[in-house]
Design a protein around this motif. Structure first.
Motif, PDB file in Angstrom:
ATOM      1  N   GLY A 192      -6.450  11.283   5.266  1.00 29.92           N
ATOM      2  CA  GLY A 192      -6.652  12.585   4.613  1.00 29.92           C
ATOM      3  C   GLY A 192      -6.263  12.621   3.167  1.00 29.92           C
ATOM      4  N   VAL A 193      -6.061  11.474   2.536  1.00 23.35           N
ATOM      5  CA  VAL A 193      -5.676  11.414   1.122  1.00 23.35           C
ATOM      6  C   VAL A 193      -6.894  11.034   0.310  1.00 23.35           C
ATOM      7  CG1 VAL A 193      -4.164  10.363  -0.578  1.00 23.35           C
ATOM      8  CG2 VAL A 193      -3.355  10.743   1.765  1.00 23.35           C
ATOM      9  N   LYS A 194      -7.147  11.770  -0.738  1.00 22.84           N
ATOM     10  CA  LYS A 194      -8.305  11.491  -1.567  1.00 22.84           C
ATOM     11  C   LYS A 194      -8.124  10.190  -2.302  1.00 22.84           C
ATOM     12  CE  LYS A 194      -9.680  16.263  -2.310  1.00 22.84           C
ATOM     13  NZ  LYS A 194      -9.982  17.324  -3.313  1.00 22.84           N
ATOM     14  N   ALA A 195      -9.235   9.504  -2.489  1.00 16.69           N
ATOM     15  CA  ALA A 195      -9.182   8.212  -3.153  1.00 16.69           C
ATOM     16  C   ALA A 195      -8.737   8.360  -4.589  1.00 16.69           C
ATOM     17  CB  ALA A 195     -10.538   7.527  -3.068  1.00 16.69           C
ATOM     18  N   GLU A 196      -9.163   9.454  -5.234  1.00 15.37           N
ATOM     19  CA  GLU A 196      -8.783   9.648  -6.615  1.00 15.37           C
ATOM     20  C   GLU A 196      -7.278   9.779  -6.745  1.00 15.37           C
ATOM     21  OE1 GLU A 196     -12.666  11.951  -8.452  1.00 15.37           O
ATOM     22  OE2 GLU A 196     -10.860  13.071  -7.925  1.00 15.37           O
ATOM     23  N   ALA A 197      -6.708  10.551  -5.811  1.00 15.05           N
ATOM     24  CA  ALA A 197      -5.261  10.731  -5.865  1.00 15.05           C
ATOM     25  C   ALA A 197      -4.554   9.415  -5.697  1.00 15.05           C
ATOM     26  CB  ALA A 197      -4.824  11.724  -4.784  1.00 15.05           C
ATOM     27  N   THR A 198      -5.092   8.616  -4.832  1.00 18.22           N
ATOM     28  CA  THR A 198      -4.485   7.317  -4.586  1.00 18.22           C
ATOM     29  C   THR A 198      -4.520   6.476  -5.845  1.00 18.22           C
ATOM     30  OG1 THR A 198      -5.194   7.423  -2.316  1.00 18.22           O
ATOM     31  CG2 THR A 198      -4.572   5.267  -3.152  1.00 18.22           C
ATOM     32  N   VAL A 199      -5.686   6.519  -6.479  1.00 18.15           N
ATOM     33  CA  VAL A 199      -5.826   5.735  -7.697  1.00 18.15           C
ATOM     34  C   VAL A 199      -4.882   6.232  -8.769  1.00 18.15           C
ATOM     35  CG1 VAL A 199      -7.399   5.103  -9.543  1.00 18.15           C
ATOM     36  CG2 VAL A 199      -8.184   5.111  -7.173  1.00 18.15           C
ATOM     37  N   ALA A 200      -4.801   7.561  -8.860  1.00 24.95           N
ATOM     38  CA  ALA A 200      -3.929   8.125  -9.868  1.00 24.95           C
ATOM     39  C   ALA A 200      -2.489   7.781  -9.607  1.00 24.95           C
ATOM     40  CB  ALA A 200      -4.112   9.641  -9.916  1.00 24.95           C
ATOM     41  N   ALA A 201      -2.113   7.883  -8.299  1.00 19.74           N
ATOM     42  CA  ALA A 201      -0.718   7.607  -7.944  1.00 19.74           C
ATOM     43  C   ALA A 201      -0.342   6.187  -8.248  1.00 19.74           C
ATOM     44  CB  ALA A 201      -0.485   7.919  -6.451  1.00 19.74           C
ATOM     45  N   SER A 202      -1.294   5.323  -8.133  1.00 27.34           N
ATOM     46  CA  SER A 202      -0.994   3.911  -8.384  1.00 27.34           C
ATOM     47  C   SER A 202      -1.129   3.566  -9.844  1.00 27.34           C
ATOM     48  CB  SER A 202      -1.924   3.024  -7.545  1.00 27.34           C
ATOM     49  OG  SER A 202      -3.252   3.268  -7.913  1.00 27.34           O
ATOM     50  N   GLY A 203      -1.348   4.587 -10.652  1.00 26.49           N
ATOM     51  CA  GLY A 203      -1.431   4.330 -12.072  1.00 26.49           C
ATOM     52  C   GLY A 203      -2.707   3.689 -12.476  1.00 26.49           C
ATOM     53  N   GLY A 204      -3.684   3.711 -11.572  1.00 21.87           N
ATOM     54  CA  GLY A 204      -4.968   3.129 -11.890  1.00 21.87           C
ATOM     55  C   GLY A 204      -4.975   1.653 -11.913  1.00 21.87           C
ATOM     56  N   GLY A 205      -3.798   1.013 -11.714  1.00 15.03           N
ATOM     57  CA  GLY A 205      -3.770  -0.453 -11.775  1.00 15.03           C
ATOM     58  C   GLY A 205      -4.050  -1.103 -10.462  1.00 15.03           C
ATOM     59  N   GLY A 206      -3.868  -0.397  -9.318  1.00 15.53           N
ATOM     60  CA  GLY A 206      -4.070  -1.019  -7.992  1.00 15.53           C
ATOM     61  C   GLY A 206      -2.929  -1.924  -7.618  1.00 15.53           C
ATOM     62  N   GLY A 207      -2.452  -1.931  -6.303  1.00 18.83           N
ATOM     63  CA  GLY A 207      -1.411  -2.827  -5.782  1.00 18.83           C
ATOM     64  C   GLY A 207      -0.030  -2.244  -5.992  1.00 18.83           C
ATOM     65  N   PHE A 208       1.007  -2.974  -5.452  1.00 22.37           N
ATOM     66  CA  PHE A 208       2.401  -2.546  -5.535  1.00 22.37           C
ATOM     67  C   PHE A 208       2.999  -2.978  -6.862  1.00 22.37           C
ATOM     68  CE2 PHE A 208       1.894  -2.629  -0.940  1.00 22.37           C
ATOM     69  CZ  PHE A 208       2.376  -1.380  -0.624  1.00 22.37           C
ATOM     70  N   SER A 209       3.916  -2.184  -7.294  1.00 23.44           N
ATOM     71  CA  SER A 209       4.678  -2.582  -8.477  1.00 23.44           C
ATOM     72  C   SER A 209       5.804  -3.502  -8.056  1.00 23.44           C
ATOM     73  CB  SER A 209       5.240  -1.337  -9.179  1.00 23.44           C
ATOM     74  OG  SER A 209       6.202  -0.701  -8.335  1.00 23.44           O
ATOM     75  N   GLY A 210       6.397  -4.199  -9.003  1.00 23.04           N
ATOM     76  CA  GLY A 210       7.494  -5.118  -8.696  1.00 23.04           C
ATOM     77  C   GLY A 210       8.672  -4.396  -8.083  1.00 23.04           C
ATOM     78  N   THR A 211       8.938  -3.174  -8.517  1.00 27.28           N
ATOM     79  CA  THR A 211      10.083  -2.421  -7.999  1.00 27.28           C
ATOM     80  C   THR A 211       9.922  -2.128  -6.517  1.00 27.28           C
ATOM     81  OG1 THR A 211      10.346  -1.385 -10.145  1.00 27.28           O
ATOM     82  CG2 THR A 211      11.467  -0.333  -8.276  1.00 27.28           C
ATOM     83  N   LYS A 212       8.723  -1.734  -6.105  1.00 28.79           N
ATOM     84  CA  LYS A 212       8.502  -1.367  -4.707  1.00 28.79           C
ATOM     85  C   LYS A 212       8.552  -2.591  -3.794  1.00 28.79           C
ATOM     86  CE  LYS A 212       6.202   2.973  -5.509  1.00 28.79           C
ATOM     87  NZ  LYS A 212       5.168   3.891  -5.043  1.00 28.79           N
ATOM     88  N   ILE A 213       8.101  -3.726  -4.253  1.00 28.08           N
ATOM     89  CA  ILE A 213       8.184  -4.951  -3.440  1.00 28.08           C
ATOM     90  C   ILE A 213       9.639  -5.282  -3.155  1.00 28.08           C
ATOM     91  CG2 ILE A 213       7.825  -7.453  -3.492  1.00 28.08           C
ATOM     92  CD1 ILE A 213       5.250  -6.934  -5.028  1.00 28.08           C
ATOM     93  N   PHE A 214      10.486  -5.160  -4.182  1.00 30.38           N
ATOM     94  CA  PHE A 214      11.915  -5.441  -4.008  1.00 30.38           C
ATOM     95  C   PHE A 214      12.548  -4.462  -3.015  1.00 30.38           C
ATOM     96  CE2 PHE A 214      16.328  -4.719  -5.289  1.00 30.38           C
ATOM     97  CZ  PHE A 214      16.840  -6.007  -5.109  1.00 30.38           C
ATOM     98  N   THR A 215      12.084  -3.180  -3.118  1.00 31.05           N
ATOM     99  CA  THR A 215      12.626  -2.153  -2.201  1.00 31.05           C
ATOM    100  C   THR A 215      12.322  -2.496  -0.743  1.00 31.05           C
ATOM    101  OG1 THR A 215      12.363  -0.470  -3.917  1.00 31.05           O
ATOM    102  CG2 THR A 215      12.603   0.301  -1.623  1.00 31.05           C
ATOM    103  N   TRP A 216      11.067  -2.824  -0.471  1.00 29.85           N
ATOM    104  CA  TRP A 216      10.677  -3.182   0.908  1.00 29.85           C
ATOM    105  C   TRP A 216      11.418  -4.431   1.380  1.00 29.85           C
ATOM    106  CZ3 TRP A 216       8.778  -0.197   4.320  1.00 29.85           C
ATOM    107  CH2 TRP A 216       7.943   0.857   3.974  1.00 29.85           C
ATOM    108  N   PHE A 217      11.592  -5.388   0.521  1.00 27.88           N
ATOM    109  CA  PHE A 217      12.330  -6.608   0.885  1.00 27.88           C
ATOM    110  C   PHE A 217      13.759  -6.275   1.311  1.00 27.88           C
ATOM    111  CE2 PHE A 217      15.218 -10.015  -0.369  1.00 27.88           C
ATOM    112  CZ  PHE A 217      14.723 -11.064   0.401  1.00 27.88           C
ATOM    113  N   MET A 218      14.423  -5.387   0.582  1.00 32.32           N
ATOM    114  CA  MET A 218      15.796  -5.004   0.904  1.00 32.32           C
ATOM    115  C   MET A 218      15.861  -4.262   2.231  1.00 32.32           C
ATOM    116  SD  MET A 218      17.789  -6.232  -1.300  1.00 32.32           S
ATOM    117  CE  MET A 218      19.244  -5.313  -0.850  1.00 32.32           C
ATOM    118  N   VAL A 219      14.867  -3.402   2.465  1.00 29.49           N
ATOM    119  CA  VAL A 219      14.846  -2.655   3.739  1.00 29.49           C
ATOM    120  C   VAL A 219      14.754  -3.617   4.920  1.00 29.49           C
ATOM    121  CG1 VAL A 219      13.476  -1.085   5.156  1.00 29.49           C
ATOM    122  CG2 VAL A 219      13.921  -0.530   2.762  1.00 29.49           C
ATOM    123  N   LEU A 220      13.837  -4.571   4.829  1.00 29.49           N
ATOM    124  CA  LEU A 220      13.659  -5.537   5.916  1.00 29.49           C
ATOM    125  C   LEU A 220      14.902  -6.393   6.098  1.00 29.49           C
ATOM    126  CD1 LEU A 220       9.976  -6.668   5.263  1.00 29.49           C
ATOM    127  CD2 LEU A 220      10.815  -5.192   7.096  1.00 29.49           C
TER     128      LEU A 220
END
Length: 772
Positions: free
Chosen positions: A28-56
């Protein structure tokens, strides 16, 4: 006039004005919003990868802490299971693929694959046979591979599945019922799958095992070539009566004057769930002494791995254990393990390796029990490759198997001839020559061709002079034709080069005892039994060692009898007959009522004076018909016997001298038809002592009718119960129990001995049991 507008330009402008539509994804999330939220660059940022790694990482740490803290996993059990899980994929496959060994090196490797694929340096192409073999190999790889991975993942699943703890308040029986109702809920999936797999295997039709190369169990035969084991078998056709060897030679264990009375029939338990007629049938085919013992050095089965069985040894009394060597039980296991490590016999010569696929195809037919097809297949191979020893050996084995199936002596003779042909062909490997001639000798012994077997074994020893086992077999062959001197010489040669050979020791000790060298025989018999070597664990050697010790006044005799009993050779320490029918009532002393032969007993007791007078008339003759006891049972004194019936037949013209006595007995087939007994007069002079001894079989009872009995000094002991004879009265005992006789009176003692069938033997058994 207006200029026409270009349609392509208009279309381009319309396309530029169109805005991208907002596409709604599954969440139910619009593609445009997704693109905007990701900064238009696509993929995870380095900060978020580190966050998920710490959680696991944190989840893993806390999970580990929880597992350890709450003891959720039984680590000891996991480690133990891991140790048990020793499947080595290559070892599993070699067990199945060794049958496709094309170069004779004992395993399946790249070189064998090249032969099957036609990639050898000699060139060639893939034949139909090779294609079939490759197909079978791929099937094995698929089957074994899936089984291995199944086992591995099952193990992993069981490790991570927590065990189900039972409620201590619930009774065990109730828990069991609930577990049954719960079905698969409370058990690991692997256990359920394993049980289901086993259950399905049980429900499959019973597979018929491929028959051995033996003809009707000839390799499990006894010392006496005329005496066979009491085995439940299907009816034997009339044309399968093995030849009698008595015309060739006198048997040492039957006709030696100083041999101990140990003739008879070995115990064999009846097969379960048989019909009445089947359960009463017996194998009366002759066999040899130590074909059974020689099987310890069995003839190698072509292209098959044999896993030796290790017989368990019961523990003896604690006080007797120190007298035995510590390796009495361990040594056979060590030797069998060492033997199992030996290389497979090389039965193929260089040329035969190129036709191994064809030989294997015929061999598979034989091992599957399709002996007729196997004979035809090997006959074709022999015609195609007449100079191939392995093809001819395979033909002999197939004929051997067919002889067993047909119960045909003629076919067995044909196999014996083929064995000889195979051994005499050029380019036969040494292993094949040895295997072929050993098989031939065994079959010759089975048919009672003892001298022929001796000649075959002599040839083997000439070809393989360093093979001690073959010399041991040669010694047995000499014993079987009554040539104790030659047998003694052979065993002396063996012991000179192999002084610890247990097989040679027990046989050498046996020969010494037959020569009445009692004291000298004991260390050889004892050391041989203590060695635990194959072929030494035989009731006869326990019997003779104990007997020798008794005659030397050594009470340790009963320790050896106890050990023989624990090893299953004797029914008890007291009852030491070697040739028995299993399950018969066993007691040392019997009453007439116990036997059911009341009429016979009454006839003997009513007419005892008639019987006595005829016996005295024979004794009074100048040329007495009484002959000395010939079984070396006397310590001292004189003991004479006059036999009327033996082995269920009248003894010559004896009854002419005592016609009334014979007339009285004619109507009692339980006595006159007892093929495992005798009817005879027995006279014993003063000063006679008969050693403790046992009869050969539990199939008979012995009646003693007192005729002339001195008032004192004559007695008989059976087990630990000593009794005396009375004139005109019958004593009945089971002479398979130990008994001993003293005659210390001032005059002779005369009795009449009547052996009768054990009352529990059926009529069929009485007809089919072999004579003693």
């Amino acid at each position: 006039m207006e200029e026409p507008i270009c349609e392509e330009a208009i279309l381009a402008e319309e396309i530029l004005e169109v805005k991208p539509a907002a596409v709604v994804n599954k969440n139910g999330v619009k593609a445009e919003a997704t693109v905007a939220a990701s900064g238009g660059g696509g993929g995870f940022s380095g900060t978020k990868i580190f966050t998920w790694f710490m959680v696991l990482a944190l989840l893993g740490v806390w999970s580990s802490v929880a597992v350890v803290w709450f003891d959720l996993v039984d680590y000891d059990n996991v480690i133990e299971r891991a140790k048990e899980f020793r499947f080595n994929f290559s070892e599993v496959l070699q067990g199945k693929l060794s049958a496709y060994d094309a170069d004779g090196d004992g395993d399946f490797d790249v070189e064998d694959a090249k032969v099957l694929l036609g990639l050898t340096k000699d060139g060639g192409e893939i034949t139909n046979e090779n294609a079939d073999s490759l197909e079978e190999i791929f099937g094995i790889l698929a089957e074994e591979g899936s089984d291995w991975f199944y086992g591995f993942f099952t193990f992993l699943y069981d490790v991570i599945t927590p065990p189900v703890e039972k409620d201590p308040e619930i009774p065990e029986s109730q828990t069991a019922e609930e577990e049954g109702d719960a079905g698969l809920k409370e058990r690991p999936v692997s256990v359920v799958l394993r049980e289901a797999k086993e259950e399905s295997a049980v429900k499959e039709p019973d597979a018929v095992p491929p028959p051995d190369d033996d003809v009707d169990g000839s390799q499990n035969t006894d010392v006496e070539s005329e005496i066979q084991a009491a085995v439940s078998l299907p009816p034997i056709s009339d044309d399968f009566i093995p030849d009698d060897s008595r015309d060739e030679a006198t048997h040492p264990y039957e006709d030696e004057n100083d041999a101990i009375d140990t003739k008879g029939e070995l115990v064999e338990k009846a097969q379960p769930q048989q019909t009445v007629e089947e359960s009463k049938q017996y194998n009366d085919q002759p066999g040899s002494l130590e074909t059974k013992e020689a099987e310890a050095e069995s003839v190698p089965e072509p292209e098959a791995d044999v896993e030796p069985e290790v017989e368990s040894v019961p523990e003896l009394e604690a006080e007797f254990v120190p007298q035995l060597k510590e390796n009495a039980e361990d040594q056979p296991k060590d030797k069998l393990k060492e033997k199992a490590k030996k290389k497979k016999p090389k039965l193929l010569n260089k040329f035969e390796k190129t036709i191994k696929t064809e030989i294997d195809a015929a061999e598979k037919l034989r091992k599957k029990g399709k002996v007729e097809e196997a004979v035809r297949a090997f006959e074709t191979l022999v015609l195609q490759y007449p100079q191939s020893p392995r093809c001819r050996y395979g033909k002999a084995l197939a004929e051997d198997g067919l002889a067993e199936k047909m119960l045909s002596n003629d076919m067995l003779q044909k196999a014996i001839a083929t064995y000889k042909e195979a051994s005499e062909l050029p380019n036969a490997t040494p292993d094949l020559i040895k295997a072929t001639l050993k098989k031939r000798a065994e079959r010759q012994q089975f048919l009672g061709r003892m001298r022929g077997a001796l000649a075959t074994l002599e040839k083997l020893v000439q070809i393989f002079p360093e093979d001690v086992a073959l010399k041991n077999d040669l010694g047995v062959a000499h014993l079987l034709i009554g040539d104790n001197k030659s047998a003694k010489r052979v065993y002396e040669e063996v012991l000179a080069v192999a002084p610890s050979d247990g097989f040679a020791k027990v046989h050498y000790g046996f020969i010494l005892k037959s020569e009445n060298k009692i004291a000298e025989s004991i260390p050889f018999l004892r050391d041989g039994l203590e060695s635990g070597d194959p072929g030494t664990d035989d009731g006869r050697f326990y019997f003779h060692l104990g007997d020798a010790l008794q005659r030397m006044g050594d009470d340790s005799a009963y320790k050896w009898y106890e050990r023989g009993h624990q090893r299953g050779h004797f029914a008890s320490v007291w009852q030491r007959s070697l040739y028995n029918v299993d399950g018969l009532k066993a007691q040392p002393w019997w009453t007439p009522k116990d036997t059911g032969y009341m009429d016979l007993v009454k006839t003997l007791e009513r007419n005892w004076r008639i019987i006595r007078d005829e016996a005295l008339s024979v004794m009074d003759k100048t040329t007495s018909l009484f002959v000395p006891e010939e079984e070396n049972l006397r310590e001292k004194g004189e003991w004479g016997q006059f036999t009327l019936w033996q082995q269920g037949k009248k003894a010559g013209e004896s009854c002419r001298s005592v016609p009334k006595t014979c007339g009285l007995l004619e109507r009692y087939p339980e006595a006159t038809g007892c093929k495992r007994g005798q009817i005879k007069f027995s006279v014993m002079q003063p000063g006679t002592h008969v050693w403790p001894h046992t009869g050969p079989t539990n199939c008979r009872l012995r009646m003693h009718l007192g005729l002339v009995i001195p008032k004192t000094g004559c007695k008989i002991r059976c087990t630990n119960d000593t009794r005396a004879w009375e004139e005109g009265k019958v004593l009945i005992f089971d002479d398979s129990f130990e008994h001993e006789v003293w005659q210390d009176a001032d005059s002779y003692r005369l009795i009449f001995i009547v052996d009768v069938w054990h009352p529990e033997l059926t009529q069929y058994q009485r007809q089919t049991l072999s004579p003693i």
